[in-house]
Design a protein around this motif. Structure first.
Motif, PDB file in Angstrom:
ATOM      1  N   MET B   1       0.856  -1.194   0.000  1.00 24.40           N
ATOM      2  CA  MET B   1       0.000   0.000   0.000  1.00 24.40           C
ATOM      3  C   MET B   1       0.888   1.238   0.000  1.00 24.40           C
ATOM      4  O   MET B   1       1.112   1.857   1.024  1.00 24.40           O
ATOM      5  CB  MET B   1      -0.931  -0.069   1.237  1.00 24.40           C
ATOM      6  CG  MET B   1      -1.864   1.123   1.408  1.00 24.40           C
ATOM      7  SD  MET B   1      -2.811   1.558  -0.053  1.00 24.40           S
ATOM      8  CE  MET B   1      -3.123   3.288   0.256  1.00 24.40           C
ATOM      9  N   HIS B   2       1.431   1.592  -1.159  1.00 26.84           N
ATOM     10  CA  HIS B   2       2.287   2.762  -1.226  1.00 26.84           C
ATOM     11  C   HIS B   2       1.687   3.791  -2.186  1.00 26.84           C
ATOM     12  O   HIS B   2       2.351   4.690  -2.639  1.00 26.84           O
ATOM     13  CB  HIS B   2       3.688   2.372  -1.655  1.00 26.84           C
ATOM     14  CG  HIS B   2       3.722   1.647  -2.962  1.00 26.84           C
ATOM     15  ND1 HIS B   2       3.219   0.392  -3.125  1.00 26.84           N
ATOM     16  CD2 HIS B   2       4.178   2.021  -4.162  1.00 26.84           C
ATOM     17  CE1 HIS B   2       3.369   0.020  -4.383  1.00 26.84           C
ATOM     18  NE2 HIS B   2       3.941   0.986  -5.041  1.00 26.84           N
ATOM     19  N   SER B   5       2.031   7.571  -1.281  1.00 23.75           N
ATOM     20  CA  SER B   5       3.276   8.275  -1.613  1.00 23.75           C
ATOM     21  C   SER B   5       3.400   8.459  -3.124  1.00 23.75           C
ATOM     22  O   SER B   5       3.956   9.452  -3.596  1.00 23.75           O
ATOM     23  CB  SER B   5       4.500   7.564  -1.014  1.00 23.75           C
ATOM     24  OG  SER B   5       4.849   6.445  -1.746  1.00 23.75           O
ATOM     25  N   ILE B   6       2.838   7.551  -3.903  1.00 24.65           N
ATOM     26  CA  ILE B   6       2.822   7.722  -5.365  1.00 24.65           C
ATOM     27  C   ILE B   6       1.980   8.953  -5.721  1.00 24.65           C
ATOM     28  O   ILE B   6       2.372   9.781  -6.545  1.00 24.65           O
ATOM     29  CB  ILE B   6       2.226   6.467  -6.067  1.00 24.65           C
ATOM     30  CG1 ILE B   6       2.972   5.211  -5.644  1.00 24.65           C
ATOM     31  CG2 ILE B   6       2.127   6.648  -7.576  1.00 24.65           C
ATOM     32  CD1 ILE B   6       3.972   4.664  -6.570  1.00 24.65           C
ATOM     33  N   ASN B   9       3.840  12.066  -5.083  1.00 21.62           N
ATOM     34  CA  ASN B   9       4.805  12.317  -6.155  1.00 21.62           C
ATOM     35  C   ASN B   9       4.127  12.954  -7.369  1.00 21.62           C
ATOM     36  O   ASN B   9       4.689  13.833  -8.011  1.00 21.62           O
ATOM     37  CB  ASN B   9       5.482  11.013  -6.589  1.00 21.62           C
ATOM     38  CG  ASN B   9       6.632  10.630  -5.675  1.00 21.62           C
ATOM     39  OD1 ASN B   9       7.677  11.263  -5.684  1.00 21.62           O
ATOM     40  ND2 ASN B   9       6.439   9.618  -4.866  1.00 21.62           N
ATOM     41  N   SER B  37       3.286  -2.254 -12.579  1.00 26.19           N
ATOM     42  CA  SER B  37       3.871  -1.056 -11.982  1.00 26.19           C
ATOM     43  C   SER B  37       3.756  -1.147 -10.470  1.00 26.19           C
ATOM     44  O   SER B  37       4.303  -0.330  -9.753  1.00 26.19           O
ATOM     45  CB  SER B  37       3.139   0.183 -12.471  1.00 26.19           C
ATOM     46  OG  SER B  37       1.781   0.108 -12.079  1.00 26.19           O
ATOM     47  N   GLY B  38       3.040  -2.143  -9.984  1.00 25.06           N
ATOM     48  CA  GLY B  38       2.883  -2.326  -8.543  1.00 25.06           C
ATOM     49  C   GLY B  38       1.853  -1.391  -7.930  1.00 25.06           C
ATOM     50  O   GLY B  38       1.819  -1.218  -6.723  1.00 25.06           O
TER      51      GLY B  38
END
Lengths: 221, 120
Positions: B1-2, B5-6, B9, B37-38
Motif C-alpha cells: 500500500m504505497h 506516496s505515489i 509524487n 507497476s505495482g
C-alpha cells in the motif's frame, strides 16, 4: 482545454536518489544487494548465516528495514558488523532516500559488501530502486510453490532467487523444482540457490557466489 | 500500500509544471500505469482525491491509462500480451523474450481548463 505534455516517471525523485547512491557505491567499489521477500521467508536468518560464513574474509555492512522494532539489527549486531536499522513506521518498503541517509553511519571505504534487508513485502519494494547492484528474492518452501506466479512483479526485477527452508521439504507440500520452474517462467535469467539456514545446506555455495561478485568489483582491496 | 506516496509524487510533478495561480484549472491528469507497476488503480485514485481535497487541485482527477504487460519473443518475433506476468513465449515456448511494456508509472499529460476571458 489545453494539454501540457509531461511524460515524466512518477518515481523519478526516488530514481534520482538511487542514482546518487549507485554512484557512491561505485566510487567506493562496493557490492550492494537488496534482499527482498514476503514476511517470514528467512531473510534475516539467511543474512545471519551469510555473516557467519563470510565474516573475516569480507567487510560487510547491513541496513535493516522493518515496519517496527530493531530486533533484526540486534540479531545482526551480534556478528560485530556495522548495522543501521530503518523503522518505516507502517511504510511498506524502503526508499532510496532512507538508504542514503543510513549510509552516513558507515565508513564506506571500509566496506566490501552492503546488504540491504528490505521490509518483508513481495509487492511494493519491487518499484523502488535503492541503488543496489541487484535484488535477491527469497522464497521459502512453506509459502506455496506458485509464489513466483502470484507475485511476478518482484521476480521481473530480481537477479537472484534463493529457495530457502529446503530442509522442510519432507514436511510440507512443496517441490523446489516447481518453485524454480515457476520463477524461470517469469524471469529466465534468474541465478538460483537452494538453502537451509538450519542445516546450512547451500549456504557455502551462496556465499562463494557472493564473494565472487564482490571480488569482480573490487580487485584493488 | 504505497499509493499514497505515489499520489504525493504526482502532485509534486503537477506543481513543477503548472503555475500556482493555474492549479485551480487543472482537470484530467493523465497517468500511464503498467500492469506490473505495482500500483492498484482504485487505491491510487482514492489517495489522489484524499490529498487534493480542499486544495487548489480539488477539481482535478487522475485519468489512468492501463498498459498491458507485453513481451516480444526473440525466436518467433511475436509480440504477446502476457498480463499474467509470464515472460516465456506462449506461442513457441521460448524463454528468449524481452519485456516491451507493462512496468510504466508515468505522468503523461496535464489538462487545463482555459482561463475565462473577463467580459468588458
Amino acid at each position: 482545454m489545453s494539454v501540457l505534455t509531461i511524460e515524466r516517471k512518477v518515481l523519478e525523485k526516488n530514481d534520482d536518489v538511487a542514482r546518487r547512491n549507485r554512484e557512491l557505491f561505485a566510487q567506493h567499489k562496493l557490492f550492494v544487494i537488496n534482499l527482498v521477500s514476503s514476511p517470514g521467508s528467512g531473510k534475516t536468518s539467511l543474512l545471519e548465516q551469510t555473516l557467519k560464513h563470510l565474516n573475516g574474509s569480507l567487510r560487510i555492512a547491513v541496513v535493516e528495514g522493518d515496519v517496527q522494532t530493531d530486533f533484526d539489527a540486534q540479531r545482526v549486531a551480534k556478528f560485530n558488523v556495522p548495522v543501521v536499522q530503518i523503522v518505516t513506521n507502517g511504510g511498506c518498503h524502503l526508499e532510496a532516500k532512507l538508504v542514503h541517509d543510513a549510509l552516513a553511519n558507515f565508513d564506506l571505504k571500509k566496506v566490501d559488501l552492503l546488504v540491504i534487508e528490505n521490509v518483508g513485502n513481495l509487492v511494493c519494494p519491487a518499484n523502488y530502486d535503492l541503488g543496489e547492484a541487484m535484488k535477491v528474492v527469497v522464497v521459502s518452501t512453506t509459502e506455496g510453490d506458485d509464489k513466483p506466479l502470484k507475485y511476478p512483479g518482484m521476480f521481473h526485477h530480481a537477479s537472484v532467487l534463493i529457495v530457502n527452508k529446503i530442509d522442510l521439504v519432507p514436511y510440507v507440500n512443496s517441490n523446489p523444482e516447481v518453485i524454480k520452474q515457476n520463477a524461470l517462467r517469469i524471469n529466465p535469467a534468474l541465478k538460483i540457490f537452494e538453502t537451509s539456514c538450519t542445516t546450512t545446506k547451500g549456504i557455502p555455495e551462496w556465499c562463494e557466489w557472493l564473494r565472487s561478485q564482490t571480488k569482480v568489483r573490487d580487485g584493488s582491496k | 500500500m504505497h499509493e499514497l506516496s505515489i499520489a504525493e509524487n504526482i502532485v509534486e510533478i503537477i506543481h513543477q509544471h503548472v503555475d500556482e495561480d493555474r492549479l485551480r484549472d487543472v482537470r484530467a491528469v493523465g497517468v500511464k500505469v503498467g500492469t506490473y507497476s505495482g500500483v492498484v488503480a482504485d487505491s491510487l485514485e482514492f489517495s489522489y482525491q484524499a490529498i487534493t481535497a480542499a486544495t487548489p487541485l480539488e477539481q482535478s482527477f487522475l485519468a489512468l491509462e492501463q498498459i498491458s504487460f507485453v513481451v516480444e519473443c526473440e525466436e518467433c518475433n511475436q509480440k504477446l500480451i502476457n498480463d499474467d506476468g509470464v515472460t516465456q513465449c506462449s506461442s513457441c515456448g521460448s524463454f528468449k523474450t524481452k519485456i516491451i511494456s507493462g512496468r510504466e508509472l508515468q505522468v503523461k499529460d496535464i489538462e487545463l481548463e482555459d482561463v475565462k476571458k473577463e467580459l468588458v
